[in-house]
Write a protein that holds these residues in place. Structure first.
Motif, short mmCIF file in Angstrom:
data_model
loop_
_atom_site.label_atom_id
_atom_site.label_comp_id
_atom_site.label_asym_id
_atom_site.label_seq_id
_atom_site.Cartn_x
_atom_site.Cartn_y
_atom_site.Cartn_z
N UNK A 1 0.89 -1.18 -0.04
CA UNK A 1 -0.08 -0.13 -0.19
C UNK A 1 0.87 1.16 -0.02
N UNK A 2 0.39 2.16 -0.92
CA UNK A 2 1.27 3.41 -0.82
C UNK A 2 1.08 4.43 0.19
N UNK A 3 2.11 5.10 0.53
CA UNK A 3 2.20 6.18 1.61
C UNK A 3 0.72 7.11 1.32
N UNK A 4 0.66 7.34 0.15
CA UNK A 4 -0.74 8.45 -0.20
C UNK A 4 -1.93 7.72 0.23
N UNK A 5 -2.03 6.34 0.11
CA UNK A 5 -3.28 5.59 0.34
C UNK A 5 -3.39 5.47 1.90
N UNK A 6 -2.30 5.26 2.58
CA UNK A 6 -2.46 5.35 4.00
C UNK A 6 -2.77 6.71 4.45
N UNK A 7 -2.15 7.77 3.98
CA UNK A 7 -2.37 9.04 4.74
C UNK A 7 -3.89 9.17 4.19
N UNK A 8 -4.39 8.97 3.18
CA UNK A 8 -5.98 9.16 2.79
C UNK A 8 -6.85 8.58 3.46
N UNK A 9 -6.60 7.34 4.07
CA UNK A 9 -7.26 6.70 5.01
C UNK A 9 -7.14 7.17 6.36
N UNK A 10 -6.17 7.73 6.62
CA UNK A 10 -5.91 8.28 8.08
C UNK A 10 -7.03 9.70 7.99
N UNK A 11 -6.76 10.27 6.84
CA UNK A 11 -7.64 11.57 6.80
C UNK A 11 -9.16 11.17 6.97
N UNK A 12 -9.58 10.21 6.52
CA UNK A 12 -10.90 9.75 6.52
C UNK A 12 -11.16 9.30 8.15
N UNK A 13 -10.32 8.58 8.46
CA UNK A 13 -10.73 8.17 9.94
C UNK A 13 -10.63 9.41 10.92
N UNK A 14 -9.67 10.19 10.46
CA UNK A 14 -9.65 11.51 11.41
C UNK A 14 -10.83 12.20 11.21
N UNK A 15 -11.42 12.47 10.20
CA UNK A 15 -12.37 13.34 9.81
C UNK A 15 -13.75 12.62 10.79
N UNK A 16 -13.94 11.25 10.37
CA UNK A 16 -14.90 10.94 11.05
C UNK A 16 -15.09 10.66 12.65
N UNK A 17 -13.72 10.80 13.21
CA UNK A 17 -13.51 10.82 14.40
C UNK A 17 -13.70 12.20 14.97
N UNK A 18 -13.34 13.30 14.44
CA UNK A 18 -13.71 14.57 14.56
C UNK A 18 -15.13 14.97 15.05
N UNK A 19 -16.17 14.38 14.19
CA UNK A 19 -17.48 14.42 14.66
C UNK A 19 -18.07 13.68 15.84
N UNK A 20 -17.27 12.72 16.18
CA UNK A 20 -17.73 12.21 17.27
C UNK A 20 -16.88 12.67 18.53
N UNK A 21 -15.93 13.39 18.44
CA UNK A 21 -15.28 13.91 19.61
C UNK A 21 -15.81 15.43 19.85
N UNK A 22 -16.42 15.92 19.14
CA UNK A 22 -16.78 17.44 18.99
C UNK A 22 -17.85 17.75 20.25
N UNK A 23 -18.93 16.66 20.34
CA UNK A 23 -19.96 17.14 21.42
C UNK A 23 -19.23 16.60 23.09
N UNK A 24 -18.03 15.94 22.89
CA UNK A 24 -17.75 15.56 24.15
C UNK A 24 -17.06 16.80 25.09
#
Length: 89
Positions: free
Chosen positions: A1-24
């Motif tokens: 897996x390329x570094x770009x794909x790994x970073x893209x998946x991390x960005x997607x996970x980060x973005x989804x996690x942001x919306x779960x952390x915001x109301x805490x």
């Protein structure tokens, strides 16, 4: 897996996690009895952006490491999930 794909998946996970952390831990202006004129009572009294970003980054990194170990190191992928429905083709 390329570094770009790994970073893209991390960005997607980060973005989804942001919306779960915001109301805490958010206290609204109504709870603080300090409603600013022109704003909604449910608006945050104090928005702690640095805290939200740091917490999101830590949680997303843990999820990403877990995903990386399961998918890349152990070799499990979407094809490893068993099918319960019959194939109609």
């Amino acid at each position: 897996m390329s570094a770009f794909s790994t970073l893209a998946i991390y960005f997607i996970i980060w973005w989804l996690t942001l919306f779960t952390v915001l109301p805490l831990g958010v206290r609204t202006q109504a709870e603080e009895n300090d409603v600013v004129p022109g704003s909604v009572e449910s608006a945050p009294a104090r928005f702690r952006a640095l805290r939200v970003v740091l917490l999101t980054t830590v949680i997303a990194a843990a999820i990403h490491v877990g995903w990386y170990v399961v998918s890349v190191k152990l070799g499990y992928g979407i094809d490893s999930i068993p099918r319960f429905a019959p194939k109609f083709y």
